[in-house]
Design a protein around this motif. Structure first.
Motif, PDB file in Angstrom:
ATOM      1  N   MET A  28       0.384  -1.502  -0.191  1.00 37.74           N
ATOM      2  CA  MET A  28      -0.021   0.692   0.052  1.00 37.74           C
ATOM      3  C   MET A  28       1.121   1.505  -0.008  1.00 37.74           C
ATOM      4  N   LEU A  29       0.953   1.976  -0.994  1.00 45.49           N
ATOM      5  CA  LEU A  29       1.122   3.616  -1.165  1.00 45.49           C
ATOM      6  C   LEU A  29       0.277   4.628  -1.401  1.00 45.49           C
ATOM      7  N   ALA A  30       0.169   4.693   0.106  1.00 42.43           N
ATOM      8  CA  ALA A  30      -0.745   6.288   0.610  1.00 42.43           C
ATOM      9  C   ALA A  30      -0.570   7.473   1.565  1.00 42.43           C
ATOM     10  N   LYS A  31      -1.300   8.026   1.466  1.00 39.13           N
ATOM     11  CA  LYS A  31      -0.993   9.501   2.206  1.00 39.13           C
ATOM     12  C   LYS A  31      -1.990  10.468   1.996  1.00 39.13           C
ATOM     13  N   GLY A  32      -2.548  10.466   4.114  1.00 41.85           N
ATOM     14  CA  GLY A  32      -3.851  10.991   3.752  1.00 41.85           C
ATOM     15  C   GLY A  32      -3.709  12.341   3.587  1.00 41.85           C
ATOM     16  N   GLY A  33      -5.169  13.400   3.090  1.00 43.57           N
ATOM     17  CA  GLY A  33      -5.324  13.787   2.375  1.00 43.57           C
ATOM     18  C   GLY A  33      -4.655  14.789   0.835  1.00 43.57           C
ATOM     19  N   CYS A  34      -3.510  13.200   0.221  1.00 43.71           N
ATOM     20  CA  CYS A  34      -2.995  14.231  -0.701  1.00 43.71           C
ATOM     21  C   CYS A  34      -3.959  12.661  -1.853  1.00 43.71           C
ATOM     22  N   PRO A  35      -4.111  13.724  -2.720  1.00 42.41           N
ATOM     23  CA  PRO A  35      -5.132  12.676  -3.955  1.00 42.41           C
ATOM     24  C   PRO A  35      -4.012  12.295  -4.912  1.00 42.41           C
ATOM     25  N   LEU A  36      -4.125  11.020  -5.697  1.00 46.40           N
ATOM     26  CA  LEU A  36      -3.382  10.825  -6.615  1.00 46.40           C
ATOM     27  C   LEU A  36      -3.938  11.288  -7.813  1.00 46.40           C
ATOM     28  N   PRO A  37      -5.292  11.926  -8.366  1.00 49.94           N
ATOM     29  CA  PRO A  37      -5.117  12.541  -9.520  1.00 49.94           C
ATOM     30  C   PRO A  37      -3.795  13.910  -9.109  1.00 49.94           C
ATOM     31  N   LEU A  38      -3.544  14.378 -10.109  1.00 49.25           N
ATOM     32  CA  LEU A  38      -2.268  15.500 -10.179  1.00 49.25           C
ATOM     33  C   LEU A  38      -3.315  16.654 -10.195  1.00 49.25           C
ATOM     34  N   PHE A  39      -2.936  17.094  -8.876  1.00 54.47           N
ATOM     35  CA  PHE A  39      -3.971  18.629  -9.429  1.00 54.47           C
ATOM     36  C   PHE A  39      -3.394  18.966  -7.783  1.00 54.47           C
ATOM     37  N   MET A  40      -2.819  20.051  -7.323  1.00 55.59           N
ATOM     38  CA  MET A  40      -2.466  20.666  -5.906  1.00 55.59           C
ATOM     39  C   MET A  40      -3.787  21.159  -5.516  1.00 55.59           C
ATOM     40  N   THR A  41      -3.182  21.014  -3.592  1.00 51.14           N
ATOM     41  CA  THR A  41      -4.096  21.343  -2.514  1.00 51.14           C
ATOM     42  C   THR A  41      -4.474  22.297  -1.393  1.00 51.14           C
ATOM     43  N   ALA A  42      -4.791  23.094  -1.217  1.00 51.17           N
ATOM     44  CA  ALA A  42      -3.808  23.840  -0.379  1.00 51.17           C
ATOM     45  C   ALA A  42      -5.046  23.717   0.962  1.00 51.17           C
ATOM     46  N   PRO A  43      -4.752  22.708   2.247  1.00 55.52           N
ATOM     47  CA  PRO A  43      -5.688  22.309   3.078  1.00 55.52           C
ATOM     48  C   PRO A  43      -6.047  23.686   3.918  1.00 55.52           C
ATOM     49  N   ALA A  44      -7.248  23.924   4.119  1.00 52.81           N
ATOM     50  CA  ALA A  44      -7.649  24.802   5.569  1.00 52.81           C
ATOM     51  C   ALA A  44      -6.388  24.984   6.596  1.00 52.81           C
ATOM     52  N   GLN A  45      -6.829  23.588   7.116  1.00 54.85           N
ATOM     53  CA  GLN A  45      -6.242  23.393   8.044  1.00 54.85           C
ATOM     54  C   GLN A  45      -4.100  23.572   8.027  1.00 54.85           C
ATOM     55  N   LEU A  46      -3.867  23.810   6.591  1.00 54.80           N
ATOM     56  CA  LEU A  46      -2.581  23.742   6.492  1.00 54.80           C
ATOM     57  C   LEU A  46      -2.267  25.045   6.197  1.00 54.80           C
ATOM     58  N   GLY A  47      -3.266  25.429   5.420  1.00 56.42           N
ATOM     59  CA  GLY A  47      -3.170  27.361   5.367  1.00 56.42           C
ATOM     60  C   GLY A  47      -1.769  27.874   3.896  1.00 56.42           C
ATOM     61  N   ARG A  48      -1.843  27.071   3.840  1.00 55.52           N
ATOM     62  CA  ARG A  48      -0.379  27.092   2.613  1.00 55.52           C
ATOM     63  C   ARG A  48      -0.912  25.833   1.123  1.00 55.52           C
ATOM     64  N   PRO A  49      -0.591  25.500   0.135  1.00 55.68           N
ATOM     65  CA  PRO A  49      -0.329  24.968  -0.984  1.00 55.68           C
ATOM     66  C   PRO A  49       0.271  22.801   0.000  1.00 55.68           C
ATOM     67  N   TYR A  50      -0.186  21.942  -0.068  1.00 52.96           N
ATOM     68  CA  TYR A  50       0.107  21.100  -0.240  1.00 52.96           C
ATOM     69  C   TYR A  50       0.985  20.821  -0.819  1.00 52.96           C
ATOM     70  N   THR A  51       2.235  21.326  -0.938  1.00 57.59           N
ATOM     71  CA  THR A  51       3.489  20.778  -1.625  1.00 57.59           C
ATOM     72  C   THR A  51       4.461  19.388  -1.113  1.00 57.59           C
ATOM     73  N   GLU A  52       4.028  19.220  -0.135  1.00 58.83           N
ATOM     74  CA  GLU A  52       4.597  17.620   0.345  1.00 58.83           C
ATOM     75  C   GLU A  52       3.924  16.328  -0.679  1.00 58.83           C
ATOM     76  N   CYS A  53       2.418  16.512  -1.239  1.00 58.83           N
ATOM     77  CA  CYS A  53       1.632  16.299  -1.221  1.00 58.83           C
ATOM     78  C   CYS A  53       2.551  15.767  -2.652  1.00 58.83           C
ATOM     79  N   THR A  54       2.360  16.754  -3.652  1.00 57.92           N
ATOM     80  CA  THR A  54       2.713  16.636  -4.917  1.00 57.92           C
ATOM     81  C   THR A  54       4.107  15.557  -5.292  1.00 57.92           C
ATOM     82  N   THR A  55       5.242  16.335  -4.379  1.00 55.66           N
ATOM     83  CA  THR A  55       6.347  15.545  -4.110  1.00 55.66           C
ATOM     84  C   THR A  55       6.147  14.558  -3.781  1.00 55.66           C
ATOM     85  N   TRP A  56       5.618  14.311  -2.638  1.00 56.56           N
ATOM     86  CA  TRP A  56       5.117  12.372  -2.671  1.00 56.56           C
ATOM     87  C   TRP A  56       4.371  11.945  -4.016  1.00 56.56           C
ATOM     88  N   ARG A  57       3.426  12.493  -4.532  1.00 56.87           N
ATOM     89  CA  ARG A  57       3.092  11.459  -5.693  1.00 56.87           C
ATOM     90  C   ARG A  57       3.787  11.481  -6.470  1.00 56.87           C
TER      91      ARG A  57
END
Length: 157
Positions: A28-57
């Protein structure tokens, strides 16, 4: 291989059963809050773009391209990260194009229904008033039972 975010993780038990019946192992390769589709998210809890997600994906997709191929790839991801479905679908196309180059079957596991409300809070507000009424389920599904909310419950109408 099971790939995705925390919603993919929810499928682990079922994927494990399918795999065991066929003599496969499951990675299993999974990361919470990190969509598999290729787009950037900016979770309100984080208050910024979730760049770690892009790196992980990107890291996961590169890893899959360089390691021995899995027998099958099960993919799943929450489907309401963004309201713009055109962006979501473009992101899926980009990610699935990279996965399809591996030449192995890809099984898409549909996301869980999204209630649009805090279900535990809704139910706890109706704990003293549980009249149950039948309601039709989705096409092809048996009837489901739903709870009629009490006047004190804080559920959306």
């Amino acid at each position: 291989m099971l790939l995705g975010d925390s919603h993919a993780v929810e499928w682990f038990s079922g994927v494990q059963q399918v795999a065991s019946a066929r003599g496969w192992d499951v990675e299993m390769l999974a990361k919470g809050g990190c969509p598999l589709p290729l787009f950037m998210t900016a979770p309100a809890q984080l208050g910024r773009p979730y760049t770690e997600c892009t790196t992980w994906r990107d890291s996961v997709l590169r890893r899959l391209a360089t390691e021995p191929k899995p027998t099958v790839i099960f993919v799943s991801s929450m489907n309401h990260y963004l309201s713009d479905q055109a962006v979501v679908m473009a992101g899926w196309r980009a990610s699935l194009a990279r996965l399809s180059r591996l030449g192995v079957p890809i099984v898409y596991l549909r996301d869980n229904p999204y209630p649009g409300t805090d279900v535990p809070a809704c139910i706890s507000g109706a704990a003293s008033n549980w009249p149950v009424v039948p309601s039709p389920g989705p096409v092809g599904c048996p009837k489901i039972r739903s709870v009629r909310r009490s006047p004190q419950a804080r559920c959306p109408a």
